[in-house]
Scaffold this motif. Sequence first.
Motif, PDB file in Angstrom:
ATOM      1  N   GLU A 139     -10.429   6.420   7.360  1.00  0.00           N
ATOM      2  CA  GLU A 139      -9.501   7.420   6.288  1.00  0.00           C
ATOM      3  C   GLU A 139      -8.298   6.631   6.048  1.00  0.00           C
ATOM      4  OE1 GLU A 139      -9.542  11.109   7.974  1.00  0.00           O
ATOM      5  OE2 GLU A 139     -11.283  11.317   8.859  1.00  0.00           O
ATOM      6  N   LEU A 167       2.030   4.213   1.561  1.00  0.00           N
ATOM      7  CA  LEU A 167       1.959   4.721   2.822  1.00  0.00           C
ATOM      8  C   LEU A 167       2.793   5.812   3.067  1.00  0.00           C
ATOM      9  CD1 LEU A 167       1.726   1.259   4.793  1.00  0.00           C
ATOM     10  CD2 LEU A 167      -0.378   2.646   3.819  1.00  0.00           C
ATOM     11  N   ASP A 168       2.632   6.726   4.215  1.00  0.00           N
ATOM     12  CA  ASP A 168       3.754   7.619   4.409  1.00  0.00           C
ATOM     13  C   ASP A 168       4.534   7.020   5.617  1.00  0.00           C
ATOM     14  OD1 ASP A 168       2.374   9.514   2.817  1.00  0.00           O
ATOM     15  OD2 ASP A 168       0.825  10.064   4.132  1.00  0.00           O
ATOM     16  N   LYS A 201       0.745  -1.053   0.136  1.00  0.00           N
ATOM     17  CA  LYS A 201      -0.044  -0.039  -0.082  1.00  0.00           C
ATOM     18  C   LYS A 201       0.878   1.151  -0.079  1.00  0.00           C
ATOM     19  CE  LYS A 201      -3.751  -2.222   2.608  1.00  0.00           C
ATOM     20  NZ  LYS A 201      -4.809  -2.513   1.344  1.00  0.00           N
ATOM     21  N   ASN A 234      -2.247   1.904   7.640  1.00  0.00           N
ATOM     22  CA  ASN A 234      -3.043   0.836   8.012  1.00  0.00           C
ATOM     23  C   ASN A 234      -2.383  -0.011   9.072  1.00  0.00           C
ATOM     24  OD1 ASN A 234      -1.185  -0.341   6.543  1.00  0.00           O
ATOM     25  ND2 ASN A 234      -2.638  -1.927   5.655  1.00  0.00           N
ATOM     26  N   ALA A 290      -5.712   6.736   8.054  1.00  0.00           N
ATOM     27  CA  ALA A 290      -4.789   7.590   8.390  1.00  0.00           C
ATOM     28  C   ALA A 290      -4.262   7.529   9.811  1.00  0.00           C
ATOM     29  CB  ALA A 290      -5.341   8.973   8.079  1.00  0.00           C
ATOM     30  N   TYR A 323      -0.784  10.902   8.466  1.00  0.00           N
ATOM     31  CA  TYR A 323      -0.106   9.843   8.027  1.00  0.00           C
ATOM     32  C   TYR A 323      -0.884   8.764   7.060  1.00  0.00           C
ATOM     33  CZ  TYR A 323       4.025  11.759  10.682  1.00  0.00           C
ATOM     34  OH  TYR A 323       4.889  12.353  11.413  1.00  0.00           O
ATOM     35  N   LYS A 324      -0.655   8.802   5.969  1.00  0.00           N
ATOM     36  CA  LYS A 324      -1.336   7.537   5.499  1.00  0.00           C
ATOM     37  C   LYS A 324      -0.808   6.146   5.798  1.00  0.00           C
ATOM     38  CE  LYS A 324      -3.498   6.088   0.902  1.00  0.00           C
ATOM     39  NZ  LYS A 324      -3.281   6.495  -0.458  1.00  0.00           N
TER      40      LYS A 324
END
Length: 741
Positions: free
Chosen positions: A694, A376-377, A374, A714, A696, A711-712
């Motif tokens: 979200e 992600l940040d 994914k 999961n 996040a 932050y993106k």
Amino acid sequence: MPSPLTHDDPAALGPYRLIARLGSGGMGTVYLGRSPGGRTLALKTMHARIATQTEFRTRFRLESDAARVIGGRHGAQVVDADPLAETPWMATEYVIGPPLDEAVALAGPLPETTVRALGAALCGALGQLHRSDVVHRDLKPSNIMVTAYGPKVIDFGIARALGDDRLTHTGAAVGTPAFMSPEQATGQEHTPAGDVFALAGVLVFAATGRGPFGDGRPADLLYRVRYAEPDLTGVPAALAGVLARCLAKDPADRPDTEWLATQLQDGTGDFADRLPDPVLAEIGRRANEVWQVVPQRLPAPPDQPATVPSAEVPAPSGPSRRGLLMAGAGSVLGVAGAGAGVWAWLSGGGPAPGPTGPYEKPKPGPSVSALKKKKLDSLWQIQTGGTEDEESPAAPFMPGDAAVLLAPTQLYRIDPASGAVTWTADIDGTWQVASDGRNVYQNVRVAHYEHGSAFPSTVSRYLSRVDLTTGKAGKHLAEVTDPQFGGIDSQLLAVAGGTAYLAISLGKVKEYLRQNPWAVTAVDLATGSRRWTERLAFRSQKSDRNHFLAATVVGDRLLLLQERNDGTVRIVVRDTRTGKVDWDRPWDGIEPAAARQPLTADGGHLYLGSGRLRALRLSDGRQTWAAPAGTVHGVPLLKDGVVYAVQQGRGLVGTDARSGKPRWAEKGGDGARASLTSRPVIGSRCAYTYHADEGALRAIDRATRTTARLYKANGDRFTAQERGKVILASGKHFLAAFPLQ
């Protein structure tokens, strides 16, 4: 290739739903199955017509024991079994890869470098058996599965302990003629030297496409095995002499597996890199195929009614990209069962996903195909093998400056700064590992064989400290099971102050059911002695769940969340000095799955969320304070005397741990939809909550109490690694790191 179930095949074996047939033989049938959580397994059962015969039941039990001895690194990990059932069955990981005979049929004779890697790995497999005084007795190409991480030896139907002849009539030859040893062909004792003979024959087949004694009628083959010289035509010259020595007629003239491995090894490197493209493609096809299987059942013959309804479920979608699938299931250690299933990825010539470091390709986890990373940040992100089990992954342990991730069947030591996996180690279930904050302890299962016995005389568990440098389990600190009780199942609850606390089974009963008596016990890790043992209430045989959902030690109290037969959860607090119950009260309104969270407590109170936030006195269980009626809070976290939890519809709030008075609350309304099931993380400058809808992770400035950054992300569990200044987000398939401020 999987085929439909027949009209009279069972719908399930134990808790596992059957979805297809994998094959059937004279002894029994092998099915493709799924666990309640979606894990893919192979299930083997005996034909009903022979299940009543003691000899065949003994063979089946021995097969299960031998499969456990070889472990998941070299074989198909045994996940579950019931050899005492009316129709015995055994569930193992579903190994993704073709048998060696099919691999050779696909690719032709294998290159020398492949044969060497194959042989060295098989030496390790046989060595694992022989060190436990077990011999395979039927090693042949069809019993060797080729995965991208190495071969796996399967089918231990005629394996047995050394010196035991009770299952073999004197003078009877048992095995496969083309790969029998001369002594086995005449019904004599089959020792480890016989397995070495068979291994050499397998490697000749891998290198040439035929066995060392040709083919034909069994009688002709047995004659050539006993009297003819092996045909090594086509075997690479550098291997011919080595294999000829292993094919000596006299067992005393053959080397052992350790010597043979040194002759076969030709350096380091991934096994998958040695496999021909057609074999890799076949592994990829099988990895994709297993997720495309739709349960089907053939109709009954016209004169017989259908007895078992077909289960209709949608087929999960497979990978969309094309390429060679690199798949496998292996482990760094061979001490317990390895992760069941496959770690897979689709390769287009580029590097495999995962961290860099000593193990660029993390070892496999449960049965899931590779997933697309994914966006992600995150500082880094790795796939840890994933899980399709019903339970959420456990939060990582944080001993010292490391992070140790606990997956269902493996441990991973991860560098929090880089995400590099420094080692992986096999474990025997997540409830068999615990940490005291400085060390990690493992509950290791060991089978004990007496000379001449066809199956273990006793099965014990021993507590060992895991070496955080290598991942290996150290010396046995204490025995968990003993001859007094004979119990063989256990649950490692907690370790603190040099004492391990466990739930253990009592009595010699079925290993994988929990209808037998259980007890809680405290084991002194310095002396190995039991400090106390207290029996538990009867556990319904209709449930295979563990007694306990969570546990921790605070001072001289052992805090436990116990699931009862009716599915309710109770809070049980025991005195660590005596084991006696100090108090026991229900946790009303919570489901067992929601209670499977780390407990939050200090020296005076236990703090409960997942509903109304409240504090219970550790001394007597009475409520000291509670949040206003009608409020709902998530999982709490204690930090510097403040209990932090997400309040539904409001966001993160902080409550004084002693008085219950409000101390802190975020502003701005951004937290109204924060997740109640993910525990918050509190740093020195920021607090963090997760917004599942979200995707996040939200950083909240503790001074201004407003959102500082999104932050993106999961995950299911978020844990602070304060030394590394990172937040580890663990989910069912990935582990990622985010900055901790």
